[in-house]
Design a protein around this motif. Structure first.
Motif, PDB file in Angstrom:
ATOM      1  N   LEU A 254     -49.291  25.336  41.511  1.00  0.00           N
ATOM      2  CA  LEU A 254     -48.986  25.151  40.087  1.00  0.00           C
ATOM      3  C   LEU A 254     -49.438  23.778  39.604  1.00  0.00           C
ATOM      4  O   LEU A 254     -50.034  23.639  38.536  1.00  0.00           O
ATOM      5  N   ALA A 255     -49.143  22.771  40.410  1.00  0.00           N
ATOM      6  CA  ALA A 255     -49.526  21.407  40.047  1.00  0.00           C
ATOM      7  C   ALA A 255     -51.041  21.312  39.934  1.00  0.00           C
ATOM      8  O   ALA A 255     -51.572  20.703  39.004  1.00  0.00           O
ATOM      9  N   GLY A 256     -51.728  21.973  40.858  1.00  0.00           N
ATOM     10  CA  GLY A 256     -53.186  21.948  40.856  1.00  0.00           C
ATOM     11  C   GLY A 256     -53.771  22.604  39.621  1.00  0.00           C
ATOM     12  O   GLY A 256     -54.877  22.271  39.190  1.00  0.00           O
ATOM     13  N   GLU A 257     -53.034  23.546  39.035  1.00  0.00           N
ATOM     14  CA  GLU A 257     -53.513  24.220  37.827  1.00  0.00           C
ATOM     15  C   GLU A 257     -53.238  23.405  36.562  1.00  0.00           C
ATOM     16  O   GLU A 257     -53.531  23.855  35.461  1.00  0.00           O
ATOM     17  N   GLY A 258     -52.595  22.256  36.761  1.00  0.00           N
ATOM     18  CA  GLY A 258     -52.385  21.384  35.604  1.00  0.00           C
ATOM     19  C   GLY A 258     -51.090  21.623  34.866  1.00  0.00           C
ATOM     20  O   GLY A 258     -50.961  21.287  33.682  1.00  0.00           O
ATOM     21  N   MET A 259     -50.106  22.202  35.542  1.00  0.00           N
ATOM     22  CA  MET A 259     -48.781  22.384  34.927  1.00  0.00           C
ATOM     23  C   MET A 259     -48.053  21.044  34.884  1.00  0.00           C
ATOM     24  O   MET A 259     -48.098  20.283  35.851  1.00  0.00           O
ATOM     25  N   THR A 260     -47.409  20.745  33.761  1.00  0.00           N
ATOM     26  CA  THR A 260     -46.523  19.587  33.713  1.00  0.00           C
ATOM     27  C   THR A 260     -45.265  19.932  34.505  1.00  0.00           C
ATOM     28  O   THR A 260     -44.649  20.971  34.268  1.00  0.00           O
ATOM     29  N   MET A 261     -44.918  19.089  35.475  1.00  0.00           N
ATOM     30  CA  MET A 261     -43.759  19.395  36.303  1.00  0.00           C
ATOM     31  C   MET A 261     -42.850  18.181  36.450  1.00  0.00           C
ATOM     32  O   MET A 261     -43.318  17.065  36.638  1.00  0.00           O
ATOM     33  N   VAL A 262     -41.547  18.420  36.348  1.00  0.00           N
ATOM     34  CA  VAL A 262     -40.557  17.396  36.679  1.00  0.00           C
ATOM     35  C   VAL A 262     -39.752  17.961  37.839  1.00  0.00           C
ATOM     36  O   VAL A 262     -39.174  19.043  37.734  1.00  0.00           O
ATOM     37  N   VAL A 263     -39.772  17.251  38.962  1.00  0.00           N
ATOM     38  CA  VAL A 263     -39.222  17.804  40.195  1.00  0.00           C
ATOM     39  C   VAL A 263     -38.190  16.853  40.787  1.00  0.00           C
ATOM     40  O   VAL A 263     -38.516  15.734  41.186  1.00  0.00           O
ATOM     41  N   VAL A 264     -36.940  17.288  40.832  1.00  0.00           N
ATOM     42  CA  VAL A 264     -35.929  16.538  41.577  1.00  0.00           C
ATOM     43  C   VAL A 264     -36.053  16.973  43.027  1.00  0.00           C
ATOM     44  O   VAL A 264     -36.011  18.167  43.320  1.00  0.00           O
TER      45      VAL A 264
END
Ligand code: ATP
Ligand code: MG
Lengths: 258, 223
Positions: free
Chosen positions: A195-205
């Motif tokens: 997902l990160a590689g596809e350019g999704m903005t992510m906030v991960v605890v």
């Protein structure tokens, strides 16, 4: 991802009674970037994450998704309407530590539910999209299983599929691998990496320092309701200046070495 | 044992049993429906609504069923509510059961982990859909054993309808007793019929429970 969201957090405070869980939090999450939130237990990571989709009500300051304030109609203003809040939430996916899959529905039904009741797609189309999302997380062969018949790692991947089927522009993860047996952590982190590689903005605890080091663009360290530092993973994890970060990482490494 | 008397009274005893079953089914279905509405209104209603409903629950739970029936049947006409014995009995059972059913539903809803509704809220689901799709089905599953249990208790409350002359089984058994002095036979019939009914309900309840929890239980080794 063509249209990933940005998140802008400014001066956010959150109280539980007289206890201040968040103090004047400032944080920018640029579109398409991965930000990891780390810090000791009780430091307010989950609270902050849950304020971003307004599952938790913040008391002052502002949180903006793509410039649009969530929860209130203006800083210090009135609560936003239920309908407006639901529309904003449709494009924010969330993944919980305890998966929170609906146990009375199959994997496919779990993923299709939002498409049917929120997006109001026709049944055939909702099912097709649900299946595509499940294929994407590697569960094409488990669509008819109820959660009780899936392993923890598979359940968490269904939960991710449920979120991405809604085509969100922002994904929030609250310790997505903390409830998993160690051998199942990798499959979930793998999906998140994709997902990160596809350019999704992510906030991960997360407590997965490897993930923070290798996947995050920014790492934010929290302590006692304060955001102590935000920087590159390298700066926070390998040469932190703040003594609170140093001591957190020290106890963390002691706990995880043998 | 006087089999002749039993044979002679069989038709009215059976008719009485029929009315007993009708009263039980009516009280269970409508008491449950009313209880469900009350529990939802208590969960989502405005404060005055919740307050009124709490008062209703306290009053109905705090008074004997017999008294409620008398008030409804003999007191009703004073305020223009004139009901025949059977309708009065059916309405009475419904009212009597509703607060218990409401409390059972409330604890059923409370047993649904908050994360279940939260996951729905997070994808933008509206509250009515969350109730219908998540809270109700899951709350019902945890409430089911208590619902079945209370509906069994209700079977035995139906005998009280005899005091307002509803011709259910107890009424007919008393009639047979006073007409023939065959108390033993008459009450044996009463006991047998109730035992059969209760057995049937609890078996049905267990079956239903197995059916609806089929997918909810973790089965280690099938992961
Ligand atoms: N509903 C609540 N009522 C009162 N206090 C709360 C509530 N939720 C959280 N808190 C408190 O707020 C603080 C921050 O909690 P939070 O769950 O955000 O911590 P966290 O950093 O996510 O911790 P963990 O790593 O253990 O998940 C804690 O001290 C917690 O006890
Ligand atoms: Mg937490």
């Amino acid at each position: 991802m063509a249209d990933a969201s940005s998140v802008e957090i400014r001066g956010v405070d959150k109280f539980y009674g007289s206890f201040q869980a968040l103090s004047a939090i400032d944080l920018s999450v640029p579109p398409g970037k991965v930000t990891c939130l780390i810090g000791p237990s009780g430091s307010g990571k989950s609270t902050l994450l849950r304020c971003i989709n307004f599952l938790e009500v913040y008391d002052s300051g502002e949180i903006r998704i793509d410039g649009r304030m969530i929860g209130y109609d203006a800083p210090g203003g009135r609560r936003m309407s239920g309908g407006a809040l639901r529309r904003m939430r449709q494009s924010i996916g969330m993944v919980f530590q305890q998966f929170n899959l609906w146990p009375h529905m199959t994997a496919r039904e779990n993923v299709a539910e939002g498409l049917l009741r929120v997006r109001r797609l026709r049944r055939a189309e909702a099912m097709a999209r649900a299946e595509a999302a499940l294929e994407k997380v590697g569960l094409g062969d488990r669509m008819d299983n109820h959660p009780a018949r899936l392993s923890g790692g598979q359940q968490q991947r269904v939960a991710i599929a449920r979120a991405i089927a809604m085509e969100p522009r922002l994904m929030l993860f609250d310790e997505p691998t903390s409830a998993l047996d160690p051998e199942l952590v990798g499959e979930v982190l793998g999906v998140m990496k994709t997902l990160a590689g596809e350019g999704m903005t992510m906030v991960v605890v997360t407590h997965e320092m490897g993930f923070a080091a290798h996947v995050a663009d920014r790492v934010a360290f929290m302590d006692r309701g304060e955001l102590v530092a935000v920087d590159t993973p390298e700066a926070i994890l390998t040469r932190p200046e703040d003594p609170r970060i140093q001591s957190f990482l020290r106890t963390f490494h002691e706990r995880n070495s043998f | 044992m006087d089999w002749d008397v039993l044979r002679q009274y069989a038709p009215i005893l059976l008719r009485g049993f029929g009315i007993t079953i009708l009263a039980w089914a009516f009280g269970t279905v409508f008491g449950m429906a009313l209880g469900l509405v009350i529990s939802l209104a208590q969960r989502y209603g405005a404060r005055p609504v919740r307050w009124v409903l709490q008062a209703y629950i306290e009053v109905v739970r705090g008074t004997p069923f017999l008294v409620q029936l008398f008030v409804l049947y003999y007191g009703g006409p004073l305020v223009g509510l004139r009901l025949d014995a059977l309708p009065a009995g059916l309405v009475g059972l419904t009212i009597y059961g509703s607060p218990y059913f409401a409390e059972i539903f409330r604890s059923g809803f409370d047993a649904v982990p908050p994360g279940q509704a939260e996951a729905a809220r997070a994808i933008g689901m509206a509250e009515p859909a969350i109730v219908r799709r998540i809270l109700l089905p899951l709350g019902l599953v945890s409430a089911l054993p208590a619902l079945v249990n209370f509906s069994i208790i209700l079977t035995k409350e139906t005998v009280i309808l005899s005091v307002i002359t509803v011709p259910e089984l107890m009424y007919q058994v008393q009639r047979m007793s006073t007409e023939t002095f065959r108390y033993l036979e008459a009450n044996l019939v009463l006991a047998l019929f109730f035992w059969g009914l209760v057995e049937l309900i609890s078996r049905g309840g267990r079956r239903l429970e197995t059916r609806i929890t089929r997918h909810l239980l973790e089965r280690p080794g099938h992961g």
